[in-house]
Design a protein around this motif. Structure first.
Motif, PDB file in Angstrom:
ATOM      1  N   ALA A  87       0.858  -1.207   0.328  1.00  0.00           N
ATOM      2  CA  ALA A  87       0.079  -0.064   0.084  1.00  0.00           C
ATOM      3  C   ALA A  87       1.193   1.203  -0.265  1.00  0.00           C
ATOM      4  N   GLY A  88       2.088   1.260   1.039  1.00  0.00           N
ATOM      5  CA  GLY A  88       3.030   2.168   1.487  1.00  0.00           C
ATOM      6  C   GLY A  88       3.420   2.715  -0.993  1.00  0.00           C
ATOM      7  N   GLU A  89       3.855   1.133  -1.063  1.00  0.00           N
ATOM      8  CA  GLU A  89       4.009   1.975  -2.821  1.00  0.00           C
ATOM      9  C   GLU A  89       3.489   1.949  -3.951  1.00  0.00           C
ATOM     10  N   VAL A  90       1.685   1.464  -3.968  1.00  0.00           N
ATOM     11  CA  VAL A  90       0.917   2.422  -4.252  1.00  0.00           C
ATOM     12  C   VAL A  90       0.907   3.917  -4.107  1.00  0.00           C
ATOM     13  N   ARG A  91       0.614   3.885  -2.958  1.00  0.00           N
ATOM     14  CA  ARG A  91       0.243   5.505  -2.422  1.00  0.00           C
ATOM     15  C   ARG A  91       1.870   6.601  -3.068  1.00  0.00           C
ATOM     16  N   SER A  92       3.000   5.952  -2.865  1.00  0.00           N
ATOM     17  CA  SER A  92       4.272   6.766  -3.584  1.00  0.00           C
ATOM     18  C   SER A  92       4.156   6.608  -5.250  1.00  0.00           C
ATOM     19  N   GLN A  93       3.945   5.872  -6.021  1.00  0.00           N
ATOM     20  CA  GLN A  93       4.044   5.161  -7.330  1.00  0.00           C
ATOM     21  C   GLN A  93       2.168   6.373  -7.521  1.00  0.00           C
ATOM     22  N   ASP A 153      -8.716  12.480  -8.932  1.00  0.00           N
ATOM     23  CA  ASP A 153      -8.318  11.156  -9.152  1.00  0.00           C
ATOM     24  C   ASP A 153      -7.546  10.703  -8.344  1.00  0.00           C
ATOM     25  N   PHE A 154      -6.237  11.800  -8.085  1.00  0.00           N
ATOM     26  CA  PHE A 154      -5.538  11.527  -7.009  1.00  0.00           C
ATOM     27  C   PHE A 154      -5.084  11.809  -6.017  1.00  0.00           C
ATOM     28  N   ASP A 155      -6.325  12.365  -5.348  1.00  0.00           N
ATOM     29  CA  ASP A 155      -7.070  13.080  -4.199  1.00  0.00           C
ATOM     30  C   ASP A 155      -7.712  11.168  -3.642  1.00  0.00           C
ATOM     31  N   ASP A 156      -8.439  11.365  -4.519  1.00  0.00           N
ATOM     32  CA  ASP A 156      -9.854   9.765  -4.349  1.00  0.00           C
ATOM     33  C   ASP A 156      -8.526   8.697  -3.837  1.00  0.00           C
ATOM     34  N   LEU A 157      -7.313   8.232  -4.810  1.00  0.00           N
ATOM     35  CA  LEU A 157      -6.824   7.247  -4.749  1.00  0.00           C
ATOM     36  C   LEU A 157      -5.994   7.189  -3.758  1.00  0.00           C
ATOM     37  N   LEU A 158      -5.772   8.617  -2.936  1.00  0.00           N
ATOM     38  CA  LEU A 158      -4.618   8.572  -2.395  1.00  0.00           C
ATOM     39  C   LEU A 158      -5.584   7.870  -0.899  1.00  0.00           C
ATOM     40  N   PHE A 159      -6.421   9.031  -0.561  1.00  0.00           N
ATOM     41  CA  PHE A 159      -7.843   8.839   0.391  1.00  0.00           C
ATOM     42  C   PHE A 159      -7.957   7.191   0.725  1.00  0.00           C
ATOM     43  N   GLU A 160      -8.222   6.605  -0.675  1.00  0.00           N
ATOM     44  CA  GLU A 160      -7.957   5.307  -0.369  1.00  0.00           C
ATOM     45  C   GLU A 160      -7.458   4.388  -0.026  1.00  0.00           C
ATOM     46  N   ILE A 161      -6.354   4.520  -0.358  1.00  0.00           N
ATOM     47  CA  ILE A 161      -5.141   3.890  -0.074  1.00  0.00           C
ATOM     48  C   ILE A 161      -4.842   3.750   1.310  1.00  0.00           C
ATOM     49  N   ILE A 162      -4.737   4.765   2.056  1.00  0.00           N
ATOM     50  CA  ILE A 162      -4.458   5.713   3.003  1.00  0.00           C
ATOM     51  C   ILE A 162      -5.436   4.941   4.390  1.00  0.00           C
TER      52      ILE A 162
END
Length: 122
Positions: free
Chosen positions: A76-82, A96-105
């Motif tokens: 999950a940390g790797e995906v967040r960095s990517q 999209d970035f904000d939505d995906l970042l929120f979900e992965i966190i």
């Protein structure tokens, strides 16, 4: 192993499954198409989250499950960095970035909570 009969009942697995689909769909966009190595890497990292939750659950011991949850959390940390890189390269828009970042966190926090729960139980 907790109160679950299958890994499909685990909230972090359910959310990561939905997240995987979103990653697949977003990486089919025109900007990603020119960077196949990046597409493969972010997809693999995303898939690793749900896969490690499932594999750890199927090991049938809390100790092994905790290990695989840590691997899932690392992915999950790797995906967040990517996601930051995808944003920096303008492969994805700000929403999209904000939505995906929120979900992965959120997924990462769920995994952390599950690790703490299993660690206390053991």
């Amino acid at each position: 192993m907790g109160k679950f009969n299958s890994f499909e009942e685990i909230n972090s697995w359910q959310k990561s499954r939905i997240f995987n689909k979103k990653i697949y769909l977003i990486t089919e966009g025109e900007f990603f198409k020119k960077d196949i190595d990046f597409v493969r890497q972010i997809r693999r990292a995303s898939i690793s989250i749900s896969s490690n939750i499932a594999e750890g659950f199927e090991r049938n011991t809390d100790k092994e499950f905790i290990y695989f949850l840590y691997v899932a959390k690392a992915s999950a940390g790797e995906v967040r960095s990517q996601l930051y890189l995808a944003s920096d390269l303008n492969y994805i828009g700000e929403k999209d970035f904000d939505d995906l970042l929120f979900e992965i966190i959120e997924i990462s926090k769920l995994i952390s909570g599950f690790i703490k729960y299993l660690s206390r139980k053991s």
